[in-house]
Enzyme design. Structure first.
Site, PDB file in Angstrom:
ATOM      1  N   TYR A  18      61.806  -8.925  -2.499  1.00  0.00           N
ATOM      2  CA  TYR A  18      61.329  -7.603  -2.927  1.00  0.00           C
ATOM      3  C   TYR A  18      61.367  -6.610  -1.756  1.00  0.00           C
ATOM      4  CZ  TYR A  18      58.054  -4.025  -4.609  1.00  0.00           C
ATOM      5  OH  TYR A  18      57.474  -2.838  -4.973  1.00  0.00           O
ATOM      6  N   SER A  65      58.781   1.768  -2.045  1.00  0.00           N
ATOM      7  CA  SER A  65      57.513   1.059  -1.865  1.00  0.00           C
ATOM      8  C   SER A  65      57.124   1.074  -0.403  1.00  0.00           C
ATOM      9  CB  SER A  65      57.650  -0.392  -2.343  1.00  0.00           C
ATOM     10  OG  SER A  65      56.522  -1.164  -1.960  1.00  0.00           O
TER      11      SER A  65
END
Length: 700
Positions: A590, A577
């Site tokens: 995250y 990501s």
């Protein structure tokens, strides 16, 4: 099977209501598809059918006789109208005057296009003269196991007479082509009442002047052979009786899962191969039998069989009574090398001055006592079909050896078929393989938008794909859609939690049995959570780390094990990501887990380089469409973080990007394809940002 007691009788599927009003060519198509629907009648791609009809000449308008015959390379079970070649019968008869003898036989194929009717582009097959010179309107040429078992017996002529009397004649072995067509025409002239003929070591021809009657006759003759074998073999042990006892089913798969990646690595020198495993009853009876090794050494008889399987298999040294897979693996390199040398010697003994170059000398079929049969080919469908063909050969050997003495084709005859210049020309006409042909990929998170898009991209390029996901319903739906689009051979699935070590290990074992190993891992399974650090629970933190860090470690570790066993390199692609490089508010768990993924990829790139295993990363950002992580609380949390409602979040992400563009699953798939393909063969340890531009995520 040749044992009629072990199977139902052939079913006459002809329906008069369906056939009513059909033209003769349409009846030919109908008959062909019915015959090809039962593999006891003919194998995939094997045999051919024809009819002779009167049609208007497109130039003169006169009625002329036209031969409709299955075109080169077709399959009667799935053929369509455009799969038939059409040729003027008067021109085919005229070819007899051009024939210069057996040594010039192959040149006759070059004349067939000159006989084409109505500019049909479908190439006529080498069997065209066999159909043309039978003086009946409808002709079937099938490869039923029961008939080939007769044809492959030492005394096949006597057996044919015993079973069929004068109804079915017999012709000695002759390579398919013009000469055999003349032989068949001569037989028909001398035996006008005959209903067909058995060709030694080849198959069956039957004929009639009515399409329905021809179909019924073909079934009748095959069933008669099956019934005869049933009576002759009832109560007799197959293949000299049992020598080995099969392992339990789970143990058979476990052994195959260890053997297949090792074999795959040894046989993928010229191109990546795909495997298939078969432990059906027919296979197990053969690999466990006393006579398996001497029968296997004789080679297959029917040309259709050994063109798919090579003339003989490799028997793997494995004793199911004292199973030692490690010892078998240790002995495999020598066994595979010995097979190659034997094949090269066969080529050198039999080659002609104009023979094509030596092809891949590796075995196609591997017989493992107590376990089953493994086949390797350039793609999954071919590997599966090769296994089906060797089962045909097993059935033939079983029947012939039970009532007579089985014989394979003489070595030189087999070579002249395998390295036939006409066969070589057919191979040269085949399209070039796609970029990922022969490659095997595992995609975790495969039921999500990004995972399914990557799987589809790989499948479009010829790869086999196993999709792993924890969402059973979504996984089944995704697999169903991809299988419908690309065929069931190339798509598999496994219900897998990437944090479950045993489940991950089992998934790779299942993939080894399904396809032979792994070349590409796309680690894409993911979750997302959002909360200020003071509201981030230990459970949330651990869940992110378990799935996004530990999960990536577990699937990569097992991929490395298989790839090192294969020793043909590999590609690992992490879908990380933008947040692995650029911090984001209210997402510490995250972002930290994604940063862990990226650094793990760097470590693996260092470790894998000496083995040709490349490890790279794709960094998406804000892929909302089709992504499951945006369907739950994460969407609400991120919308709240940025003070947007759900509908405005995607537009906000687009506007904040440098390029002002939305990022879609297909965009991530394109990057994942590049990193898995040979286009990036000199790249490892790299990151590709697919985020429409974010300065914070620049890698330098």
């Amino acid at each position: 099977m040749t044992d009629a007691n072990a199977q139902p009788r052939l079913e006459n599927k002809w329906d008069d209501n369906t056939a009513a009003g059909m033209t003769q060519p349409e009846l030919l198509l109908y008959r062909s598809n019915l015959l090809g629907s039962d593999k006891r009648i003919t194998n995939y791609g094997g045999g051919n059918t024809s009819c002779k009809v009167m049609q208007g000449d497109p130039l003169t308008g006169d009625q002329v006789e036209v031969l409709w015959v299955k075109g080169s390379g077709g399959d009667v079970g799935s053929i369509k109208m455009d799969g038939f070649a059409t040729l003027y019968m008067d021109k085919l008869r005229a070819l007899k005057g051009l024939y210069r003898g057996l040594e010039h036989e192959d040149e006759m194929v070059g004349y067939l296009p000159h006989a084409t009717f109505n500019l049909n582009t479908r190439a006529a097959s080498i069997d065209t003269p066999l159909h043309a010179y039978v003086p009946r309107k409808h002709v079937d040429h099938m490869h039923p196991d029961a008939i080939i078992a007769i044809a492959a017996s030492v005394n096949s002529k006597e057996l044919t007479q015993e079973i069929f009397g004068d109804d079915i004649g017999w012709l000695p072995w002759k390579k398919p082509g013009f000469e055999l067509g003349l032989w068949l025409g001569d037989f028909c002239e001398k035996n006008p009442d005959a209903k067909g003929v058995v060709l030694e070591s080849h198959g069956l021809f039957t004929w009639d002047d009515d399409a329905k009657a021809c179909y019924a006759l073909t079934l009748e003759i095959i069933q008669k052979a099956m019934d005869w074998f049933g009576a002759q073999t009832s109560g007799k042990p197959a293949f000299g009786g049992e020598k080995h006892t099969a392992l339990p089913a789970a143990d058979r798969r476990s052994v195959a899962a260890r053997l297949m990646p090792a074999i795959r690595g040894m046989v993928s020198g010229q191109q990546h191969m795909v495997g298939h495993f078969d432990d059906s009853d027919a296979v197990l009876k053969f690999v466990n039998a006393n006579d398996m090794e001497p029968l296997a050494a004789l080679g297959t008889s029917c040309p259709d069989h050994f063109l798919r399987t090579k003339i003989r298999p490799l028997v793997v040294d494995f004793d199911p009574a004292r199973p030692d897979v490690d010892a078998t693996l240790a002995g495999l390199p020598e066994a595979v090398a010995a097979y190659r040398e034997d094949y090269k010697a066969y080529y050198d003994r039999c080659k002609h001055a104009d023979s094509p170059a030596l092809r891949d000398p590796n075995a196609v079929v591997y017989l493992v006592p107590g376990v089953g049969m493994i086949t390797f080919a350039k793609d999954k469908a071919t590997a599966r079909i090769s296994a089906e063909f060797y089962i045909n050969a097993i059935n033939v050997m079983r029947g012939a050896s039970a009532v007579s003495t089985y014989q394979g084709l003489p070595e030189q005859e087999a070579f002249d078929i395998e390295y036939w210049l006409l066969e070589e020309a057919k191979l040269q006409r085949m399209p070039q393989p796609k970029a990922l042909a022969g490659r095997i990929a595992l995609v975790t998170g495969g039921a999500g938008g990004i995972g399914s898009a990557i799987a589809e991209r790989y499948l479009r390029e010829g790869a086999c794909v196993m999709l792993a996901d924890i969402d059973e319903a979504a996984l089944a739906e995704t697999v169903s859609g991809l299988s419908a689009k690309f065929g069931p051979d190339v798509v598999r699935s496994t219900l897998m939690n990437v944090t479950d070590e045993a489940a991950v290990t089992q998934a790779y074992a299942d993939m080894a049995v399904a396809f032979g190993g792994v070349d590409i891992l796309v680690s894409n399974a993911g979750i997302a959570s959002s909360a200020p650090v003071e509201d981030t629970s230990l459970e949330m933190w651990n869940r992110n780390m378990a799935i996004l860090s530990t999960g990536y470690f577990l699937v990569s570790r097992e991929a490395f094990k298989v790839m090192r066993t294969q020793d043909i390199g590999g590609a690992v692609v992490f879908v990380a990501s933008k947040n692995g490089l650029a911090a984001s508010p209210n997402a510490s768990a995250y972002c930290t887990a994604k940063a862990s993924e990226i650094h793990l990829a760097r470590c693996l790139a260092l470790e894998g380089a000496e083995a040709g295993i490349r490890v790279n990363v794709v960094n998406p950002d804000a892929v909302l469409r089709g992504s499951k992580i945006w369907s739950g609380d994460w969407l609400d949390q991120r919308a709240s973080t940025y003070g947007k409602d759900k509908d405005g979040l995607e537009e906000m992400y687009r506007q904040r990007s440098m390029l002002k563009r939305n990022v879609l699953p297909e965009d991530i798939a394109e990057a994942a394809y590049f990193l898995a393909s040979d286009l990036s063969s000199k790249s490892t340890g790299n990151i590709i940002n697919v985020d429409a531009g974010n300065v914070q995520a620049f890698t330098r």
